[in-house]
Motif scaffolding. Structure first.
Motif, PDB file in Angstrom:
ATOM      1  N   ALA A   1     -11.739   3.518  35.794  1.00 48.69           N
ATOM      2  CA  ALA A   1     -10.546   4.254  36.222  1.00 48.69           C
ATOM      3  C   ALA A   1      -9.383   4.004  35.259  1.00 48.69           C
ATOM      4  N   ALA A   2      -9.220   2.759  34.845  1.00 47.19           N
ATOM      5  CA  ALA A   2      -8.154   2.424  33.900  1.00 47.19           C
ATOM      6  C   ALA A   2      -8.392   3.105  32.554  1.00 47.19           C
ATOM      7  N   ALA A   3      -9.646   3.150  32.116  1.00 52.61           N
ATOM      8  CA  ALA A   3      -9.968   3.814  30.853  1.00 52.61           C
ATOM      9  C   ALA A   3      -9.663   5.309  30.937  1.00 52.61           C
ATOM     10  N   VAL A   4      -9.966   5.922  32.066  1.00 59.16           N
ATOM     11  CA  VAL A   4      -9.651   7.349  32.252  1.00 59.16           C
ATOM     12  C   VAL A   4      -8.138   7.554  32.225  1.00 59.16           C
ATOM     13  N   TYR A   5      -7.403   6.666  32.896  1.00 60.37           N
ATOM     14  CA  TYR A   5      -5.939   6.781  32.896  1.00 60.37           C
ATOM     15  C   TYR A   5      -5.392   6.675  31.473  1.00 60.37           C
ATOM     16  N   LEU A   6      -5.860   5.678  30.725  1.00 57.54           N
ATOM     17  CA  LEU A   6      -5.384   5.504  29.353  1.00 57.54           C
ATOM     18  C   LEU A   6      -5.769   6.692  28.472  1.00 57.54           C
ATOM     19  N   ALA A   7      -6.956   7.234  28.688  1.00 57.83           N
ATOM     20  CA  ALA A   7      -7.382   8.410  27.924  1.00 57.83           C
ATOM     21  C   ALA A   7      -6.482   9.598  28.235  1.00 57.83           C
ATOM     22  N   CYS A   8      -6.151   9.773  29.502  1.00 53.35           N
ATOM     23  CA  CYS A   8      -5.242  10.865  29.888  1.00 53.35           C
ATOM     24  C   CYS A   8      -3.882  10.695  29.222  1.00 53.35           C
ATOM     25  N   GLU A   9      -3.370   9.473  29.255  1.00 55.56           N
ATOM     26  CA  GLU A   9      -2.071   9.203  28.626  1.00 55.56           C
ATOM     27  C   GLU A   9      -2.120   9.495  27.128  1.00 55.56           C
ATOM     28  N   LYS A  10      -3.175   9.051  26.488  1.00 56.60           N
ATOM     29  CA  LYS A  10      -3.315   9.232  25.039  1.00 56.60           C
ATOM     30  C   LYS A  10      -3.382  10.709  24.660  1.00 56.60           C
ATOM     31  N   LEU A  11      -4.032  11.505  25.517  1.00 56.73           N
ATOM     32  CA  LEU A  11      -4.226  12.925  25.212  1.00 56.73           C
ATOM     33  C   LEU A  11      -3.163  13.832  25.839  1.00 56.73           C
ATOM     34  N   GLY A  12      -2.190  13.241  26.528  1.00 55.69           N
ATOM     35  CA  GLY A  12      -1.108  14.033  27.099  1.00 55.69           C
ATOM     36  C   GLY A  12      -1.453  14.740  28.402  1.00 55.69           C
ATOM     37  N   GLU A  13      -2.521  14.301  29.061  1.00 50.76           N
ATOM     38  CA  GLU A  13      -2.888  14.867  30.363  1.00 50.76           C
ATOM     39  C   GLU A  13      -2.009  14.223  31.443  1.00 50.76           C
ATOM     40  N   GLU A  14      -1.460  15.039  32.313  1.00 50.79           N
ATOM     41  CA  GLU A  14      -0.576  14.542  33.368  1.00 50.79           C
ATOM     42  C   GLU A  14      -1.396  14.081  34.568  1.00 50.79           C
ATOM     43  N   ARG A  15      -1.725  12.801  34.625  1.00 55.53           N
ATOM     44  CA  ARG A  15      -2.441  12.213  35.750  1.00 55.53           C
ATOM     45  C   ARG A  15      -1.785  10.883  36.089  1.00 55.53           C
ATOM     46  N   SER A  16      -1.537  10.651  37.373  1.00 54.23           N
ATOM     47  CA  SER A  16      -0.906   9.400  37.788  1.00 54.23           C
ATOM     48  C   SER A  16      -1.974   8.347  38.070  1.00 54.23           C
ATOM     49  N   GLN A  17      -1.546   7.093  38.051  1.00 52.98           N
ATOM     50  CA  GLN A  17      -2.461   6.015  38.402  1.00 52.98           C
ATOM     51  C   GLN A  17      -2.950   6.182  39.830  1.00 52.98           C
ATOM     52  N   LYS A  18      -2.062   6.636  40.709  1.00 49.41           N
ATOM     53  CA  LYS A  18      -2.425   6.839  42.109  1.00 49.41           C
ATOM     54  C   LYS A  18      -3.508   7.910  42.243  1.00 49.41           C
ATOM     55  N   GLU A  19      -3.360   9.002  41.523  1.00 53.27           N
ATOM     56  CA  GLU A  19      -4.337  10.090  41.566  1.00 53.27           C
ATOM     57  C   GLU A  19      -5.711   9.609  41.085  1.00 53.27           C
ATOM     58  N   ILE A  20      -5.737   8.900  39.977  1.00 52.19           N
ATOM     59  CA  ILE A  20      -7.000   8.399  39.428  1.00 52.19           C
ATOM     60  C   ILE A  20      -7.609   7.353  40.361  1.00 52.19           C
ATOM     61  N   ALA A  21      -6.778   6.490  40.939  1.00 51.70           N
ATOM     62  CA  ALA A  21      -7.263   5.472  41.870  1.00 51.70           C
ATOM     63  C   ALA A  21      -7.913   6.123  43.090  1.00 51.70           C
TER      64      ALA A  21
ATOM     65  N   ARG B   1      -3.286  -2.895  32.223  1.00 52.59           N
ATOM     66  CA  ARG B   1      -2.600  -3.965  31.485  1.00 52.59           C
ATOM     67  C   ARG B   1      -3.586  -4.770  30.643  1.00 52.59           C
ATOM     68  N   GLU B   2      -4.712  -5.110  31.241  1.00 49.47           N
ATOM     69  CA  GLU B   2      -5.715  -5.884  30.512  1.00 49.47           C
ATOM     70  C   GLU B   2      -6.275  -5.104  29.330  1.00 49.47           C
ATOM     71  N   LEU B   3      -6.584  -3.839  29.551  1.00 40.82           N
ATOM     72  CA  LEU B   3      -7.100  -3.013  28.453  1.00 40.82           C
ATOM     73  C   LEU B   3      -6.076  -2.875  27.343  1.00 40.82           C
ATOM     74  N   MET B   4      -4.813  -2.683  27.717  1.00 41.72           N
ATOM     75  CA  MET B   4      -3.767  -2.526  26.707  1.00 41.72           C
ATOM     76  C   MET B   4      -3.611  -3.796  25.882  1.00 41.72           C
ATOM     77  N   GLN B   5      -3.713  -4.946  26.519  1.00 43.48           N
ATOM     78  CA  GLN B   5      -3.593  -6.214  25.784  1.00 43.48           C
ATOM     79  C   GLN B   5      -4.737  -6.375  24.796  1.00 43.48           C
ATOM     80  N   VAL B   6      -5.935  -6.109  25.252  1.00 40.02           N
ATOM     81  CA  VAL B   6      -7.106  -6.292  24.399  1.00 40.02           C
ATOM     82  C   VAL B   6      -7.153  -5.253  23.291  1.00 40.02           C
ATOM     83  N   LEU B   7      -6.809  -4.039  23.625  1.00 43.09           N
ATOM     84  CA  LEU B   7      -6.939  -2.949  22.654  1.00 43.09           C
ATOM     85  C   LEU B   7      -5.660  -2.708  21.863  1.00 43.09           C
TER      86      LEU B   7
END
Length: 77
Positions: free
Chosen positions: A30-50, A65-71
């Motif tokens: 779910a976090a990876a999908v959220y980050l992918a949406c953010e990166k590609l400019g897709e309007e999706r909220s964390q709540k919606e993806i959750a 947060r964990e993915l952002m730190q590592v990546l």
């Protein structure tokens, strides 16, 4: 298509960094999908993806947060 490909790339990088061990796979995905949406400019909220993934919004936020730190990604929350 593009979001899925980007999310898979993020998950592969997270796996290579050893982040996936001991974590709920659905939350990480779910976090990876959220980050992918953010990166590609897709309007999706964390709540919606959750809601779609069946995890809590807090889980998505923590895994993001964990993915952002590592990546070393910079994505607005």
């Amino acid at each position: 298509g593009a979001v899925v490909r980007t999310a898979v790339e993020i998950l592969n990088k997270a796996r290579d960094a050893g982040l996936l061990g001991g974590k709920d796979p659905v939350g990480i995905a779910a976090a990876a999908v959220y980050l992918a949406c953010e990166k590609l400019g897709e309007e999706r909220s964390q709540k919606e993806i959750a809601n779609v993934a069946g995890v809590t919004e807090v889980t998505v936020r923590n895994r993001v947060r964990e993915l952002m730190q590592v990546l070393s990604m910079e994505v607005e929350e």
